[in-house]
Design an enzyme around this catalytic site. Sequence first.
Site, short mmCIF file in Angstrom:
data_model
loop_
_atom_site.label_atom_id
_atom_site.label_comp_id
_atom_site.label_asym_id
_atom_site.label_seq_id
_atom_site.Cartn_x
_atom_site.Cartn_y
_atom_site.Cartn_z
N LYS A 240 22.44 -43.59 57.36
CA LYS A 240 23.56 -42.50 57.01
C LYS A 240 22.90 -41.59 56.02
O LYS A 240 22.12 -41.84 55.23
CB LYS A 240 24.69 -43.28 56.43
N SER B 3 34.54 -47.26 54.75
CA SER B 3 33.70 -46.43 55.47
C SER B 3 32.66 -46.81 56.43
O SER B 3 32.18 -46.30 57.42
CB SER B 3 32.87 -45.41 54.48
N SER C 277 33.44 -43.20 56.65
CA SER C 277 32.76 -41.89 56.68
C SER C 277 31.44 -42.27 57.19
O SER C 277 30.63 -41.31 57.52
CB SER C 277 32.48 -41.51 55.26
#
Length: 284
Positions: free
Chosen positions: A81, A195, A171
Amino acid sequence: MTQNWSDLSAAELGRRIGAGEIHPVELAEHFLDRIAGHPVADRIYARTTGPRARAEAMAAAARAKAGLRRGPLDGVPVSWKDLFDSAGVPTEAGSALLAGRVPARDARVIIMDEPTSSLTDARVMERATREGLVCLGKTHMSELAFSGLGLNPVTATSPCVNDERAVAGGSSSGAAASVAFGLAPAAIGSDTGGSVRIPAAWNDLVGLKTTSGRLPLTGVVPLCEKFDTVGPLARNVEDCALLLAAMEGRKPADLTGTSLHGARLLVLETVALDDLRDAPARGF
């Protein structure tokens, strides 16, 4: 035969590397080529790290040839990420506010039992790299990790594997999509309020929400440090367990031959369930 490598779990790829059936460099090139040629890859990856991936894969191949593999995932590629600092590569956390931000060399203290080759990787990435994981690149995310939807009009909105027109959940949206679309065997994301869990559920994956404080947040762009956690997304529970061990810098538990057959499990019911059960009697 390489055609099914994108369908295999990280653990299975690791086993095949150990058996000499897969060369780590060929495996890295396979995924880099898939990313380069995939029609929605630019909505999943913010940037790839080809030179790093190839160098790490070459080192993994040398260890495998010498019988010195560092762990079960040595030589297996993963995505990260875009809020994990990585040496010499922008880490922008999906925001124009951090556009072009390359982690600067800092004065982090090096613990004697945790040597590191780079002071600009996040601590969990340092550990994972030492265990032999290969970094494919950085994935898109909700801006500054502040959304469970995965919608990001600033950089890119990653697609859901079940409907490319839909959002992937956030996310860690690109992290989930990278695995679901076969552009990485596994991914590393973060979870503050869902997330990892949300995009894993929306993309038919396993996501592990780790305990707060279990993995270090050094070099991770924060949302709320009190609640931020690092966690993997993968095809199965085994992969998540192996990835957690790698990010902790420890060897995974050997569960060969273990079974739950005959085990007695204690299930604890929550206060919330008790309240719901008693709701009619209370007039709700």
